[in-house]
Enzyme design. Structure first.
Site, PDB file in Angstrom:
ATOM      1  N   SER A 149      -0.588 -13.292   2.996  1.00 31.12           N
ATOM      2  CA  SER A 149      -1.156 -12.560   1.868  1.00 31.12           C
ATOM      3  C   SER A 149      -0.158 -12.498   0.723  1.00 31.12           C
ATOM      4  O   SER A 149       1.062 -12.465   0.943  1.00 31.12           O
ATOM      5  CB  SER A 149      -1.465 -11.140   2.349  1.00 31.12           C
ATOM      6  OG  SER A 149      -1.724 -10.308   1.257  1.00 31.12           O
ATOM      7  N   TYR A 192       1.443  -3.084   6.661  1.00 25.29           N
ATOM      8  CA  TYR A 192       0.559  -4.263   6.725  1.00 25.29           C
ATOM      9  C   TYR A 192       1.276  -5.498   6.164  1.00 25.29           C
ATOM     10  O   TYR A 192       1.350  -6.543   6.805  1.00 25.29           O
ATOM     11  CB  TYR A 192      -0.739  -3.995   5.943  1.00 25.29           C
ATOM     12  CG  TYR A 192      -1.503  -5.255   5.629  1.00 25.29           C
ATOM     13  CD1 TYR A 192      -2.109  -6.001   6.641  1.00 25.29           C
ATOM     14  CD2 TYR A 192      -1.614  -5.722   4.311  1.00 25.29           C
ATOM     15  CE1 TYR A 192      -2.799  -7.180   6.355  1.00 25.29           C
ATOM     16  CE2 TYR A 192      -2.305  -6.886   4.018  1.00 25.29           C
ATOM     17  CZ  TYR A 192      -2.889  -7.613   5.037  1.00 25.29           C
ATOM     18  OH  TYR A 192      -3.563  -8.782   4.747  1.00 25.29           O
ATOM     19  N   LYS A 240       2.738  -9.090   7.987  1.00 28.89           N
ATOM     20  CA  LYS A 240       2.464 -10.470   7.560  1.00 28.89           C
ATOM     21  C   LYS A 240       3.765 -11.246   7.381  1.00 28.89           C
ATOM     22  O   LYS A 240       3.888 -12.393   7.797  1.00 28.89           O
ATOM     23  CB  LYS A 240       1.685 -10.461   6.232  1.00 28.89           C
ATOM     24  CG  LYS A 240       0.257  -9.980   6.370  1.00 28.89           C
ATOM     25  CD  LYS A 240      -0.610 -11.051   6.991  1.00 28.89           C
ATOM     26  CE  LYS A 240      -1.910 -10.542   7.484  1.00 28.89           C
ATOM     27  NZ  LYS A 240      -2.645 -11.439   8.339  1.00 28.89           N
TER      28      LYS A 240
END
Ligand code: NAD
Ligand code: UFG
Length: 337
Positions: free
Chosen positions: A126, A150, A154
């Protein structure tokens, strides 16, 4: 012979659109998903669109025994790894949930891939791994400084994948950093219709347009951007899905590859609202509220590396994205969703 692609999280938003593109491009698709954030019905919708029912296993990919069984029964040629939790706010409240789900599932997957000698993986990363941009547009060499659990999950997975590649240079490891995926398949049969109040801008707009929510909250009207609202690089989910097929088809020599998938063009919140109003032919009530904690003023991709090396270029513009989302919402309504 048709290649078999294992798609983790294939019942989800981006995974389902990518499964459609893969089937249309002549691949056999095998979906594994625990349906924590998706619906079984999506699998039938993929069949309705493509005429082919993908093989589907409802498992949590942290369940090594169950995943092993799938690799034992099916000869897997490559894996596209979408499965994961993705809500930034939730990850700040419950980081363990995010590290457990996102990291553990990847480790189990890599273990099983190694056992069955599967050497190709495409991973859903992302733009959030960049955090506050070092420079704009964001190119793949920009500093990585994610600002949520989050985003850090990643980045950790990217690092794990790099280590795995260093240990086995015969692998093909592809990290795709998505910017803001929006829109839906032109059939209106698959798209993003989150349960409850959506976190993201375009699903929220869609629910205001259907009357399920009363007004759009614009988070912050004091950013250092042309109209003072946040700027993002929105990319049509079908362009994004096509990017995965190109990655699988073009990257056939071993290597560790990283690409941004975006359009290179930033749009402000107010521009997105205006585009959605054109799509649904309604004026949406808007309220200006405080900034959302953790939000960045502006970021957009440098799409040059993906264009040069993969020949990937987004085809759809913001009006196409909004029109396809609105078409999906109307189809959902007509199906009583
Ligand atoms: P999604 O929630 O619609 O899809 C993810 C799918 O993975 C869901 O169907 C869910 O049920 C499944 N899943 C989650 N944990 C699982 C597990 N342990 N085992 C099996 N299945 C599991 O999300 P999406 O928008 O399609 O995102 C796909 C991937 O792309 C995610 O990894 C996400 O982090 C990444 N990504 C998304 C965005 C975005 O804005 N949508 C942006 C950048 C990156
Ligand atoms: N926004 C509003 N009102 C809303 C929702 C959002 O004004 O109700 C604004 C945000 O402040 C931001 C823009 O709209 O300026 C986009 O916000 P989104 O929540 O739609 O998307 P984000 O850019 O915050 O993040 C999304 C995903 C992340 C992913 C990132 C990649 O949620 O998981 O895109 O660029 F990492």
């Amino acid at each position: 012979m048709k290649k078999n692609i294992l798609v983790t999280g294939g019942a989800g938003y981006i995974g389902s659109h990518t499964s459609v593109e893969l089937i249309n491009a002549g691949y056999n698709v095998i979906i594994v998903d625990n349906l924590i954030n998706s619906d079984m019905e999506v699998i039938d919708r993929i069949k309705e669109i493509t005429g082919t029912l993908p093989l589907f296993y409802q498992i949590d990919i942290r369940d090594e025994k169950a995943l092993d069984e799938i690799f034992k029964i099916n000869k897997i040629d490559a894996v596209i790894h979408f499965a994961g939790l993705k809500a930034v706010g939730e990850s700040c409240i419950n980081p363990v949930l995010y590290y457990d789900n996102n990291i553990m599932s990847t480790l189990v997957l890599l273990k099983v891939m190694k056992k069955y000698n599967v050497g190709t993986i495409v991973f859903s990363s992302s733009a959030t791994v960049y955090g506050e941009p070092e420079r704009l547009p964001l190119d793949e060499d920009c500093a990585l400084n994610p600002n949520s659990p989050y985003g850090r999950s990643k980045l950790m997975i990217e690092q794990i994948l790099k280590d795995i590649y260093s240990a086995n240079k015969e692998m093909i490891v592809v990290v795709l950093r998505y910017f803001n995926p929006v829109g839906a398949h032109k059939s209106g049969l698959i798209g993003e219709n989150p349960k409850g109040i959506p976190n993201n801008l375009t699903p929220y707009l869609a629910k205001v347009a259907t009357g399920e929510l009363s007004c759009v909250n614009v988070f912050g009207h004091d950013y250092n951007t042309p109209d003072k609202t946040g700027v993002r690089d929105y990319i049509h989910v079908c362009d994004l899905a096509r990017g995965h097929v190109i990655a699988v088809e073009k990257l056939l020599s071993s290597g560790y590859y990283v690409y941004n998938l975006g359009t290179g063009r930033g749009y402000s919140v107010l521009e997105v609202i205006a585009a959605f109003e054109r799509a649904c032919n309604k004026t949406l009530p808007v309220k200006f509220t405080d900034r959302r904690p953790g939000d960045i003023a502006s970021y957009y991709a440098s799409p040059i590396k993906a264009e040069k090396e993969l020949g990937f270029k987004a085809k759809y513009n913001l009006d196409d994205m909004c029109a396809s989302l609105w078409n999906f919402m109307l189809t959902e309504k007509s199906r009583g969703k």
